[in-house]
Scaffold this motif. Structure first.
Motif, PDB file in Angstrom:
ATOM      1  N   LEU A   9       0.855  -1.328   0.071  1.00  0.00           N
ATOM      2  CA  LEU A   9      -0.035   0.044   0.054  1.00  0.00           C
ATOM      3  C   LEU A   9       0.945   1.260  -0.055  1.00  0.00           C
ATOM      4  CD1 LEU A   9      -2.689  -0.554   2.351  1.00  0.00           C
ATOM      5  CD2 LEU A   9      -3.152   0.269   0.357  1.00  0.00           C
ATOM      6  N   ALA A  10       1.714   1.368   0.796  1.00  0.00           N
ATOM      7  CA  ALA A  10       2.664   2.538   0.978  1.00  0.00           C
ATOM      8  C   ALA A  10       3.581   2.552  -0.389  1.00  0.00           C
ATOM      9  CB  ALA A  10       3.799   2.116   2.158  1.00  0.00           C
ATOM     10  N   TYR A  11       4.051   1.571  -0.933  1.00  0.00           N
ATOM     11  CA  TYR A  11       4.764   1.776  -2.192  1.00  0.00           C
ATOM     12  C   TYR A  11       3.867   2.382  -3.259  1.00  0.00           C
ATOM     13  CZ  TYR A  11       7.734   0.979  -6.134  1.00  0.00           C
ATOM     14  OH  TYR A  11       8.326   0.995  -7.138  1.00  0.00           O
ATOM     15  N   ASN A  12       2.609   1.916  -3.341  1.00  0.00           N
ATOM     16  CA  ASN A  12       1.628   2.327  -4.334  1.00  0.00           C
ATOM     17  C   ASN A  12       1.112   3.740  -4.473  1.00  0.00           C
ATOM     18  OD1 ASN A  12       0.955   0.104  -6.628  1.00  0.00           O
ATOM     19  ND2 ASN A  12       1.551  -1.018  -4.864  1.00  0.00           N
ATOM     20  N   PHE A  13       0.738   3.998  -2.870  1.00  0.00           N
ATOM     21  CA  PHE A  13       0.319   4.976  -2.505  1.00  0.00           C
ATOM     22  C   PHE A  13       1.335   6.325  -2.596  1.00  0.00           C
ATOM     23  CE2 PHE A  13      -1.743   8.474   0.268  1.00  0.00           C
ATOM     24  CZ  PHE A  13      -2.953   8.394  -0.081  1.00  0.00           C
ATOM     25  N   GLY A  14       2.397   5.978  -2.026  1.00  0.00           N
ATOM     26  CA  GLY A  14       3.605   6.784  -2.133  1.00  0.00           C
ATOM     27  C   GLY A  14       3.997   7.580  -3.598  1.00  0.00           C
ATOM     28  N   ASP A  15       3.894   6.545  -4.651  1.00  0.00           N
ATOM     29  CA  ASP A  15       4.118   6.564  -5.869  1.00  0.00           C
ATOM     30  C   ASP A  15       3.102   7.640  -6.444  1.00  0.00           C
ATOM     31  OD1 ASP A  15       6.213   6.009  -8.084  1.00  0.00           O
ATOM     32  OD2 ASP A  15       4.390   5.343  -9.163  1.00  0.00           O
ATOM     33  N   THR A  72      -8.356  10.250   0.342  1.00  0.00           N
ATOM     34  CA  THR A  72      -7.790   8.890   0.718  1.00  0.00           C
ATOM     35  C   THR A  72      -6.455   8.938   1.531  1.00  0.00           C
ATOM     36  OG1 THR A  72      -8.326   8.256  -1.458  1.00  0.00           O
ATOM     37  CG2 THR A  72      -6.716   6.628  -0.099  1.00  0.00           C
ATOM     38  N   ALA A  73      -5.673   9.877   1.533  1.00  0.00           N
ATOM     39  CA  ALA A  73      -4.662   9.951   2.425  1.00  0.00           C
ATOM     40  C   ALA A  73      -4.883  10.410   3.813  1.00  0.00           C
ATOM     41  CB  ALA A  73      -3.495  11.274   1.738  1.00  0.00           C
ATOM     42  N   LYS A  74      -6.017  11.150   4.125  1.00  0.00           N
ATOM     43  CA  LYS A  74      -6.509  11.396   5.212  1.00  0.00           C
ATOM     44  C   LYS A  74      -6.805  10.185   5.919  1.00  0.00           C
ATOM     45  CE  LYS A  74      -8.832  15.751   5.017  1.00  0.00           C
ATOM     46  NZ  LYS A  74      -9.958  16.445   4.655  1.00  0.00           N
ATOM     47  N   ASN A  75      -7.267   9.041   5.480  1.00  0.00           N
ATOM     48  CA  ASN A  75      -7.580   8.070   6.163  1.00  0.00           C
ATOM     49  C   ASN A  75      -5.978   7.467   6.601  1.00  0.00           C
ATOM     50  OD1 ASN A  75     -10.285   6.949   5.557  1.00  0.00           O
ATOM     51  ND2 ASN A  75      -9.573   7.513   3.776  1.00  0.00           N
ATOM     52  N   CYS A  76      -5.025   7.446   5.765  1.00  0.00           N
ATOM     53  CA  CYS A  76      -3.716   6.801   6.251  1.00  0.00           C
ATOM     54  C   CYS A  76      -3.474   7.535   7.508  1.00  0.00           C
ATOM     55  CB  CYS A  76      -2.995   7.147   5.360  1.00  0.00           C
ATOM     56  SG  CYS A  76      -3.187   6.185   3.418  1.00  0.00           S
ATOM     57  N   LYS A  77      -3.375   8.738   7.515  1.00  0.00           N
ATOM     58  CA  LYS A  77      -2.928   9.481   8.618  1.00  0.00           C
ATOM     59  C   LYS A  77      -3.748   9.468   9.965  1.00  0.00           C
ATOM     60  CE  LYS A  77      -1.143  14.095   9.974  1.00  0.00           C
ATOM     61  NZ  LYS A  77      -0.873  13.454  11.403  1.00  0.00           N
ATOM     62  N   GLY A  78      -5.179   9.569   9.609  1.00  0.00           N
ATOM     63  CA  GLY A  78      -5.941   9.640  10.694  1.00  0.00           C
ATOM     64  C   GLY A  78      -6.070   8.242  11.583  1.00  0.00           C
ATOM     65  N   CYS A  79      -5.876   7.145  10.885  1.00  0.00           N
ATOM     66  CA  CYS A  79      -5.679   5.934  11.376  1.00  0.00           C
ATOM     67  C   CYS A  79      -4.277   5.643  12.254  1.00  0.00           C
ATOM     68  CB  CYS A  79      -6.100   4.838  10.573  1.00  0.00           C
ATOM     69  SG  CYS A  79      -6.575   3.300  11.207  1.00  0.00           S
ATOM     70  N   HIS A  80      -3.157   6.091  11.512  1.00  0.00           N
ATOM     71  CA  HIS A  80      -1.954   6.135  12.145  1.00  0.00           C
ATOM     72  C   HIS A  80      -1.849   6.756  13.645  1.00  0.00           C
ATOM     73  CE1 HIS A  80      -0.090   4.924   7.917  1.00  0.00           C
ATOM     74  NE2 HIS A  80      -0.675   3.982   8.317  1.00  0.00           N
ATOM     75  N   ASP A  81      -2.461   7.976  13.572  1.00  0.00           N
ATOM     76  CA  ASP A  81      -2.469   8.950  14.598  1.00  0.00           C
ATOM     77  C   ASP A  81      -2.972   8.159  16.066  1.00  0.00           C
ATOM     78  OD1 ASP A  81      -1.256  10.911  13.186  1.00  0.00           O
ATOM     79  OD2 ASP A  81      -3.037  12.117  12.812  1.00  0.00           O
TER      80      ASP A  81
HETATM   81  C1  ASC Z   1       2.014   7.695   2.418  1.00  0.00           C
HETATM   82  C2  ASC Z   1       2.361   6.570   3.321  1.00  0.00           C
HETATM   83  C3  ASC Z   1       1.479   6.956   4.545  1.00  0.00           C
HETATM   84  C4  ASC Z   1       0.473   8.068   3.857  1.00  0.00           C
HETATM   85  C5  ASC Z   1       0.225   9.365   4.923  1.00  0.00           C
HETATM   86  C6  ASC Z   1      -0.630  10.138   4.244  1.00  0.00           C
HETATM   87  O1  ASC Z   1       2.539   7.592   1.178  1.00  0.00           O
HETATM   88  O2  ASC Z   1       3.189   5.743   3.662  1.00  0.00           O
HETATM   89  O3  ASC Z   1       1.484   6.514   5.545  1.00  0.00           O
HETATM   90  O4  ASC Z   1       0.967   8.453   2.675  1.00  0.00           O
HETATM   91  O5  ASC Z   1       1.489   9.794   4.902  1.00  0.00           O
HETATM   92  O6  ASC Z   1      -0.924  11.198   4.998  1.00  0.00           O
END
Ligand code: ASC
Length: 128
Positions: A19-25, A114-123
């Motif tokens: 996920l991180a690889y594909n999202f980061g790209d 979509t990115a808000k989900n990543c950060k929101g959940c990580h937080d």
């Molecule tokens: C990324 C990654 C995350 C999310 C996050 C988005 O590429 O590895 O965990 O985006 O930074 O807010």
């Protein structure tokens, strides 16, 4: 089903890596760190939509152990965690659709949502 908690942990961590690889790209393309390529972006968005369905299965009970980034709170508030994962699935499905249009502004908005989900959940649920 997983035989051991370690298998479940490996499964979900593998899914998150992909996920991180594909999202980061996609992020790199939108931030201008590499040229925007609509076809490549579309592939990444499709991948994220599919991959977002995977990690939840690895959060089995008894797998809140070892040196992972997963906080015990996940299992204490499992229904909220599940709902957050479902939201990621929904928003990334919408992103995959937006990626097929020529509307770059809508695409960026769908990406940010979509990115808000990543950060929101990580937080809330991830260490550090
Ligand atoms: C990324 C990654 C995350 C999310 C996050 C988005 O590429 O590895 O965990 O985006 O930074 O807010």
């Amino acid at each position: 089903n997983f035989k051991e908690a370690d298998d479940a942990i490996h499964y979900r961590q593998s899914a998150f890596s992909l996920l991180a690889y594909n999202f980061g790209d996609m992020g790199a393309m939108l931030k201008g760190k590499k040229p925007f390529d609509a076809q490549a972006f579309n592939l990444r968005a499709e991948n994220v939509a599919a991959l977002s369905k995977l990690p939840l299965e690895g959060f089995i009970s008894g797998s809140d152990k070892g040196e992972t980034g997963a906080l015990a709170k996940i299992w204490a508030e499992k229904s909220d965690f599940d709902a957050k994962m479902k939201q990621l699935q929904q928003d990334s499905a919408a992103l995959a659709i937006a990626a097929k249009s020529d509307d770059k502004k809508a695409l960026k908005q769908a990406f940010m949502k979509t990115a808000k989900n990543c950060k929101g959940c990580h937080d809330v649920y991830k260490k550090d």
